[in-house]
Write an enzyme that holds these catalytic residues in place. Structure first.
Site, PDB file in Angstrom:
ATOM      1  N   THR A 153      -6.773  -1.155  -7.195  1.00  0.00           N
ATOM      2  CA  THR A 153      -6.282  -2.328  -7.914  1.00  0.00           C
ATOM      3  C   THR A 153      -7.427  -3.150  -8.479  1.00  0.00           C
ATOM      4  OG1 THR A 153      -4.359  -2.381  -6.442  1.00  0.00           O
ATOM      5  CG2 THR A 153      -4.788  -4.370  -7.706  1.00  0.00           C
ATOM      6  N   TYR A 182      -9.005   8.253   1.929  1.00  0.00           N
ATOM      7  CA  TYR A 182      -7.830   8.204   1.054  1.00  0.00           C
ATOM      8  C   TYR A 182      -7.381   9.627   0.740  1.00  0.00           C
ATOM      9  CZ  TYR A 182      -4.904   5.668  -2.372  1.00  0.00           C
ATOM     10  OH  TYR A 182      -3.856   5.095  -3.058  1.00  0.00           O
ATOM     11  N   LYS A 202      -5.495   6.843   4.665  1.00  0.00           N
ATOM     12  CA  LYS A 202      -4.528   6.216   3.761  1.00  0.00           C
ATOM     13  C   LYS A 202      -3.854   7.324   2.949  1.00  0.00           C
ATOM     14  CE  LYS A 202      -4.104   2.847   0.012  1.00  0.00           C
ATOM     15  NZ  LYS A 202      -4.804   1.994  -0.956  1.00  0.00           N
TER      16      LYS A 202
END
Length: 303
Positions: A50, A137, A162
């Site tokens: 983000t 991730y 994640k």
């Protein structure tokens, strides 16, 4: 062994504001981070997806991480993004540690793929460059198997995974691998607009999730988090049907809107965070109006 602990609450992924000269606006970033920490964020994930990690030069990355660490002021952990080309990932890891970050989110390598052994080696190389705890991730060019997660958990500094793939069966296997290892591991639902899938993730032992919505609408994101945590199925369903599902439909109209809509929502709320950088694009005026209406609707549901 490095540790990373997080309190109850929403995981916050700030945007990276750019000023009129396309520079990182540290004052605005500090305001953004401090405000959301005050709103109850459990952790700050700075310069990640983000935060447009993909679009930041190394000096800009350092500027963003330093501003986030200063604004969080030790109240909650700050996890900085790293990844991409291995040399860049190592440099970011070293910088984040020097700047006072509490951990790293290891995003996928850039452009090329590799076998599972190579993906594990990629994480090992980043771990060797820093003493910070790592969250890996699972997404895109870094999609791991349960056997590879077992290997990753033999790296002492890997403390979390994640999931950005969305295969619940595989996510459950990751949880079982961690249980067999005897280690405490942080598992996160990292899907885009994770609120839509979090009930399923909770059911397989993944209690944490990233919330991009929290960056632009902490009141809506927190209301959903509390409703889900407390088993308020009526309120959860109302927010899913009235806000999150329409938001996802808008998000899916244009690639990259998972970031672009958040920056637009912040601008609608009076925080002049600037535009996204290429290759992302800003919403049209018509899409912006629809986002504004959705935010209004979400707040009506919260009220």
């Amino acid at each position: 062994m490095p540790e990373l602990t997080m309190n109850d609450g929403v995981l916050f992924f700030p945007v990276t504001p750019f000023d009129g000269s396309d520079r990182v606006d540290t004052e605005l970033l500090g305001q953004h981070v401090a405000g959301r920490v005050a709103d109850g964020a459990a952790a700050v994930f700075a310069a990640c997806g983000t935060g447009e990690f993909h679009a930041l030069a190394h000096d800009e990355y350092e500027t963003a991480v330093a501003a986030a660490v200063a604004a969080a002021a030790g109240a909650v952990p700050v996890v900085a993004g790293t990844g991409g080309p291995l040399g860049h990932a190592r440099a970011c890891a070293r910088s984040a540690e020097q700047l006072g970050a509490d951990g790293l989110l290891v995003m996928p390598p850039y452009l090329v793929g590799g076998p599972q052994s190579g993906l594990v080696a990629y994480v090992e190389a980043i771990a060797a460059a820093t003493g910070l705890p790592l969250i890996v991730y699972h997404r895109g060019a870094a999609t791991f198997t349960p056997e590879s997660v077992e290997a990753l958990l033999r790296i002492p500094s890997v403390v979390g995974v994640k999931d950005g793939v969305g295969d619940i069966a595989v996510a459950q296997q990751f949880v079982r691998v961690a249980a067999a290892s005897g280690r405490e591991v942080l598992f996160f639902n990292g899907l885009l607009t994770a609120e839509l899938s979090q009930a399923a993730y909770r059911a397989v032992g993944v209690p944490l999730y990233s919330s991009a919505v929290f960056a632009m609408a902490p009141d809506i994101a927190t209301a959903f988090y509390v409703a889900l945590r407390d088993g308020d199925s009526e309120r959860t369903a109302a927010l899913l049907d009235g806000f999150y599902s329409p938001l996802v439909r808008l998000r899916d109209e244009t690639p990259g809107f998972a970031v672009s809509l958040i920056k637009t929502g912040l601008r609608l709320g009076g925080l002049p965070v600037g535009s996204v950088r290429a290759p992302l694009v800003d919403p049209t005026s018509e899409q912006t109006a629809r986002l504004a209406a959705l935010l209004d609707r979400g707040r009506e549901l919260v009220a």
